[in-house]
Design an enzyme around this catalytic site. Structure first.
Site, mmCIF file in Angstrom:
data_model
loop_
_atom_site.group_PDB
_atom_site.id
_atom_site.type_symbol
_atom_site.label_atom_id
_atom_site.label_comp_id
_atom_site.label_asym_id
_atom_site.label_seq_id
_atom_site.Cartn_x
_atom_site.Cartn_y
_atom_site.Cartn_z
ATOM 1 N N LYS A 186 0.868 -1.194 0.000
ATOM 2 C CA LYS A 186 0.000 0.000 0.000
ATOM 3 C C LYS A 186 0.892 1.227 0.000
ATOM 4 O O LYS A 186 2.009 1.185 0.525
ATOM 5 C CB LYS A 186 -0.863 0.012 1.269
ATOM 6 C CG LYS A 186 -2.078 0.883 1.164
ATOM 7 C CD LYS A 186 -3.228 0.128 0.558
ATOM 8 C CE LYS A 186 -4.440 0.978 0.336
ATOM 9 N NZ LYS A 186 -5.601 0.150 -0.033
ATOM 10 N N ASP A 244 -7.110 4.173 -4.360
ATOM 11 C CA ASP A 244 -7.720 4.061 -3.031
ATOM 12 C C ASP A 244 -8.315 5.447 -2.752
ATOM 13 O O ASP A 244 -8.566 6.198 -3.710
ATOM 14 C CB ASP A 244 -6.678 3.641 -1.979
ATOM 15 C CG ASP A 244 -7.307 3.201 -0.655
ATOM 16 O OD1 ASP A 244 -7.792 2.066 -0.578
ATOM 17 O OD2 ASP A 244 -7.335 3.998 0.308
HETATM 18 P P1 NDP Z 1 -12.963 7.673 -2.494
HETATM 19 O O1 NDP Z 1 -11.880 8.655 -2.364
HETATM 20 O O2 NDP Z 1 -13.607 7.443 -3.801
HETATM 21 O O3 NDP Z 1 -14.127 8.011 -1.448
HETATM 22 C C1 NDP Z 1 -13.869 8.103 -0.090
HETATM 23 C C2 NDP Z 1 -15.146 8.460 0.620
HETATM 24 O O4 NDP Z 1 -14.940 8.339 2.022
HETATM 25 C C3 NDP Z 1 -15.580 9.899 0.382
HETATM 26 O O5 NDP Z 1 -16.969 9.987 0.477
HETATM 27 C C4 NDP Z 1 -14.891 10.628 1.530
HETATM 28 O O6 NDP Z 1 -15.484 11.858 1.888
HETATM 29 C C5 NDP Z 1 -15.076 9.625 2.642
HETATM 30 N N1 NDP Z 1 -14.016 9.801 3.635
HETATM 31 C C6 NDP Z 1 -12.682 9.718 3.430
HETATM 32 N N2 NDP Z 1 -12.016 9.984 4.543
HETATM 33 C C7 NDP Z 1 -12.954 10.247 5.467
HETATM 34 C C8 NDP Z 1 -12.901 10.578 6.834
HETATM 35 N N3 NDP Z 1 -11.718 10.717 7.465
HETATM 36 N N4 NDP Z 1 -14.070 10.747 7.496
HETATM 37 C C9 NDP Z 1 -15.258 10.604 6.849
HETATM 38 N N5 NDP Z 1 -15.376 10.297 5.549
HETATM 39 C C10 NDP Z 1 -14.240 10.118 4.880
HETATM 40 O O7 NDP Z 1 -12.373 6.302 -1.907
HETATM 41 P P2 NDP Z 1 -12.893 4.806 -2.117
HETATM 42 O O8 NDP Z 1 -14.364 4.782 -2.243
HETATM 43 O O9 NDP Z 1 -12.053 4.188 -3.151
HETATM 44 O O10 NDP Z 1 -12.453 4.158 -0.728
HETATM 45 C C11 NDP Z 1 -13.338 4.061 0.387
HETATM 46 C C12 NDP Z 1 -12.850 2.961 1.311
HETATM 47 O O11 NDP Z 1 -12.822 1.714 0.610
HETATM 48 C C13 NDP Z 1 -11.439 3.131 1.861
HETATM 49 O O12 NDP Z 1 -11.378 2.591 3.156
HETATM 50 C C14 NDP Z 1 -10.587 2.288 0.927
HETATM 51 O O13 NDP Z 1 -9.390 1.877 1.531
HETATM 52 C C15 NDP Z 1 -11.526 1.118 0.703
HETATM 53 N N6 NDP Z 1 -11.292 0.306 -0.482
HETATM 54 C C16 NDP Z 1 -11.236 0.861 -1.730
HETATM 55 C C17 NDP Z 1 -11.044 0.062 -2.819
HETATM 56 C C18 NDP Z 1 -11.065 0.596 -4.208
HETATM 57 O O14 NDP Z 1 -10.982 -0.208 -5.124
HETATM 58 N N7 NDP Z 1 -11.201 1.882 -4.420
HETATM 59 C C19 NDP Z 1 -10.819 -1.386 -2.686
HETATM 60 C C20 NDP Z 1 -10.977 -1.878 -1.342
HETATM 61 C C21 NDP Z 1 -11.180 -1.037 -0.299
HETATM 62 P P3 NDP Z 1 -14.763 13.243 1.483
HETATM 63 O O15 NDP Z 1 -14.953 13.359 0.018
HETATM 64 O O16 NDP Z 1 -15.445 14.282 2.287
HETATM 65 O O17 NDP Z 1 -13.304 13.092 1.863
HETATM 66 O O1 2IT Z 2 -7.804 -1.663 -0.505
HETATM 67 C C1 2IT Z 2 -7.798 -2.171 -1.642
HETATM 68 O O2 2IT Z 2 -7.958 -3.373 -1.829
HETATM 69 C C2 2IT Z 2 -7.618 -1.277 -2.796
HETATM 70 N N1 2IT Z 2 -7.535 -0.062 -2.623
HETATM 71 C C3 2IT Z 2 -7.503 -1.844 -4.175
HETATM 72 C C4 2IT Z 2 -6.130 -2.370 -4.434
HETATM 73 C C5 2IT Z 2 -5.844 -2.808 -5.835
HETATM 74 O O3 2IT Z 2 -4.657 -3.110 -6.073
HETATM 75 O O4 2IT Z 2 -6.727 -2.867 -6.679
#
Ligand code: NDP
Ligand code: 2IT
Length: 459
Positions: free
Chosen positions: A139, A179
Site C-alpha cells: 500500500k 484508493d
Molecule cells: P474515495 O476517495 O472514492 O471516497 C472516499 C469516501 O470516504 C468519500 O466519500 C470521503 O469523503 C469519505 N471519507 C474519506 N475519509 C474520510 C474521513 N476521514 N471521514 C469521513 N469520511 C471520509 O475512496 P474509495 O471509495 O475508493 O475508498 C473508500 C474505502 O474503501 C477506503 O477505506 C478504501 O481503503 C476502501 N477500499 C477501496 C477500494 C477501491 O478499489 N477503491 C478497494 C478496497 C477497499 P470526502 O470526500 O469528504 O473526503
Molecule cells: O484496498 C484495496 O484493496 C484497494 N484499494 C484496491 C487495491 C488494488 O490493487 O486494486
C-alpha cells in the site's frame, strides 16, 4: 470464587501470549495505533490457530508478517497554479510478496501516515491471498490533500510522486492501484508519467482507463463485491436483499457502486455520507439520484449536503449514519468510522448484517459487539476484496494482451466473491453454527501466505 469467574487455563495462557505479542509489537512500533489495531485482530485469531502447528510457530511466520518487507518514504515536491512550491511525503509499504508481486492501492489524503499505510498493507496481504490470485500485499500514498486542487495541480503532484515511486515498482515487482483520493484521473497521470520515464507500456498500475489497458468492471468491482458478499451471507440464512433497508456510508467509488448493486438487487439505500456529514433519504436513493451523486462527486467534486438541497431531504452535519434504522449496513468511507456505540445502535435497531466496503471501518469494540450479538459481519479483507481481485484480472489481461467482456469479468468477480465466502465459512464456523467471518477470513488468508513463506525457508 464463583464458577463463572474461573478462566480455563488454555484461554488464560493464550491471552497472555497475545498480550506479550502485542507488547513486543508496540515496543517496536511506538505510536502506530492503526497498525497495532489491524495486527491485534489477526493475532488474536492466528495465535490460537497455530498453537498446534509447531512448524509455523518455530518459523516465526506471524512475527515476520508484522514487519513489512520494506517501507519506502520519499519527498514529493510540486508547484501549485500560483507558482508556490509545496512538499509532501510519499510512501510505499511493500508488505509481503510470498504469493505474488506486491499489490495494493495508493491513498492521497492529509491523514496518510506510516501507521495507516502499514495497517492497510498488512490487511492487503491477507485480502489478496483470499482472492485466490497470485498477489502479494502493499500500500502507498501521500499526505497530499486533493480537495480544492485544480486538475493541473493534481497532474503535477502525480508526476512528481511517480518520478520517485517508479524506481520501486514494476509489473512483476509491485503493482499499485487507486484508493481514497486516487481514482481514474490520478491513475492516468501516474501511468502516463511511469510510461514516460520507463519508455515501456506495461501493466504496472491497475484501474487504468479502458483505452490504455484498463479492465471493464474494475471501477465497479469493490462496491459490487461487498454486496455480493452480503448476498452470499444472507443466503446462508435463507434471506435475500430484496426489500431490505440499507445504510451506506461514504459517497466515493466504493459507496457509489455498492449502492448501485444494492438497488439492482431490490434493497432500499437510505443514507450516504462524506467527511462533512450524512444525508438521510427515507424514500431511497434511486438510479437517477445516484447519477446525480456521481456527477456531484466525480465531476463537480462537491459535498454530499448538496444532495439534501437538491432532493429536499435531511442532511446531518458532522454525524455518521449508524443511528438510522436499517436491516443491513455497509461502511464504505474510511477506517474507524463505526465505533462501539454505533454498533450498539445498529444492533438495537435490528440490523442483521454488516459488509465492510472500506478497510477496517469498524473499531475493535464495534467488531466485538457485532460478533457478541451474532450479527452477520464480513470484515473488509473479505468483503472488499472484489476490487483487488479485478485488479488481478486486469494484470492477467495485460499479460495476455487481451480484454475480457463485461459479462466474463462480472462472472469471474462473482465466482471469486463466492469462493471467498466459502473459505470464510470453512475456516470460521463456530460450534454453535455462527459463522465468524473475521476468524474465517484471517485463517483462510493466513494459510496460503504462511505455506509459501515456510516453503522458502528462513528469509
Ligand atoms: P474515495 O476517495 O472514492 O471516497 C472516499 C469516501 O470516504 C468519500 O466519500 C470521503 O469523503 C469519505 N471519507 C474519506 N475519509 C474520510 C474521513 N476521514 N471521514 C469521513 N469520511 C471520509 O475512496 P474509495 O471509495 O475508493 O475508498 C473508500 C474505502 O474503501 C477506503 O477505506 C478504501 O481503503 C476502501 N477500499 C477501496 C477500494 C477501491 O478499489 N477503491 C478497494 C478496497 C477497499 P470526502 O470526500 O469528504 O473526503
Ligand atoms: O484496498 C484495496 O484493496 C484497494 N484499494 C484496491 C487495491 C488494488 O490493487 O486494486
Amino acid at each position: 470464587m464463583s464458577k463463572q469467574n474461573i478462566v480455563p487455563l488454555e484461554i488464560e495462557s493464550m491471552n497472555e501470549e497475545l498480550a506479550n505479542f502485542m507488547a513486543n509489537l508496540k515496543q517496536n512500533t511506538p505510536g502506530e495505533i492503526e497498525f497495532h489495531q489491524a495486527v491485534e485482530e489477526v493475532a488474536e485469531i492466528i495465535l490460537p490457530y497455530i498453537s498446534d502447528k509447531p512448524e509455523i510457530k518455530t518459523a516465526k511466520i506471524l512475527e515476520r508478517l508484522t514487519e513489512p518487507d520494506r517501507s519506502i518514504i520519499f519527498r514529493v515536491t510540486w508547484e501549485d497554479d500560483e507558482g508556490v512550491i509545496h512538499t509532501n511525503r510519499g510512501y510505499r509499504v511493500q508488505h509481503n510478496n510470498a504469493i505474488g508481486p506486491y499489490k495494493g492501492g495508493l491513498r492521497f489524503h492529509p491523514t496518510v501516515s506510516l501507521s495507516i499505510l502499514k495497517f492497510l498493507a498488512f490487511e492487503q496481504t491477507f485480502k489478496n491471498s483470499l482472492t485466490g490470485l497470485p498477489l502479494g500485499g502493499g500500500k502507498g500514498g501521500a499526505d497530499f490533500d486533493p480537495k480544492g486542487k485544480s486538475d493541473r495541480e493534481i497532474m503535477r503532484f502525480c508526476q512528481s510522486f511517480m518520478t520517485e515511486l517508479s524506481k520501486h515498482i514494476g509489473p512483476y515487482t509491485d503493482v499499485p492501484a487507486g484508493d481514497i483520493g486516487v481514482g481514474a484521473r490520478e491513475i492516468s497521470y501516474l501511468f502516463g508519467q511511469y510510461k514516460r520515464i520507463n519508455g515501456k507500456f506495461t501493466g504496472v498500475l491497475t484501474g487504468k482507463g479502458l483505452s490504455y489497458g484498463g479492465s471493464l468492471i474494475r471501477t465497479e468491482a469493490t462496491g459490487y463485491g461487498a454486496v455480493y458478499m452480503l448476498e452470499d451471507m444472507l443466503a446462508v440464512k435463507g434471506k435475500s436483499l430484496e426489500g431490505k433497508v440499507a445504510c451506506v456510508s461514504g459517497s466515493g467509488n466504493v459507496a457509489e457502486y455498492a449502492t448501485e448493486k444494492l438497488i439492482e438487487l431490490g434493497a432500499k439505500v437510505v443514507t450516504l455520507s462524506d467527511s462533512s456529514g450524512f444525508i438521510y433519504d427515507p424514500a431511497g436513493i434511486t438510479r437517477e439520484k445516484l447519477d446525480y451523486i456521481r456527477d456531484l462527486k466525480q465531476v463537480r467534486r462537491g459535498r454530499i449536503s448538496e444532495y439534501a438541497k437538491e432532493f429536499g431531504v435531511e442532511f446531518f452535519a458532522d454525524k455518521r449514519p449508524w443511528g438510522i434504522i436499517c436491516d443491513v449496513a455497509l461502511p464504505c468511507a474510511t477506517q474507524n468510522e463505526l465505533d462501539g456505540d454505533d454498533a450498539k445502535k445498529l444492533i438495537q435497531n435490528g440490523c442483521i448484517a454488516v459488509s465492510e466496503g472500506a478497510n477496517m471501518p469498524s473499531t475493535k469494540d464495534a467488531v466485538n459487539a457485532f460478533i457478541a450479538a451474532k450479527v452477520i459481519f464480513a470484515p473488509g479483507k473479505a468483503a472488499n476484496a472484489g476490487g483487488v481481485a479485478v485488479s488481478g484480472l486486469e494484470m492477467t489481461q495485460n499479460s495476455i494482451r487481451l480484454g475480457w467482456s463485461h459479462e466474463e469479468l462480472d462472472k469471474r468477480l462473482r465466482d471469486i466473491m463466492l469462493n471467498i465466502h466459502k473459505q470464510c465459512v470453512e475456516c470460521g464456523v463456530e460450534e454453535d453454527g455462527y459463522i465468524n467471518y473475521v476468524k474465517g477470513a484471517n485463517i483462510a488468508g493466513f494459510k496460503k501466505v504462511s505455506e509459501a513463506m515456510l516453503a522458502y525457508g528462513v528469509m
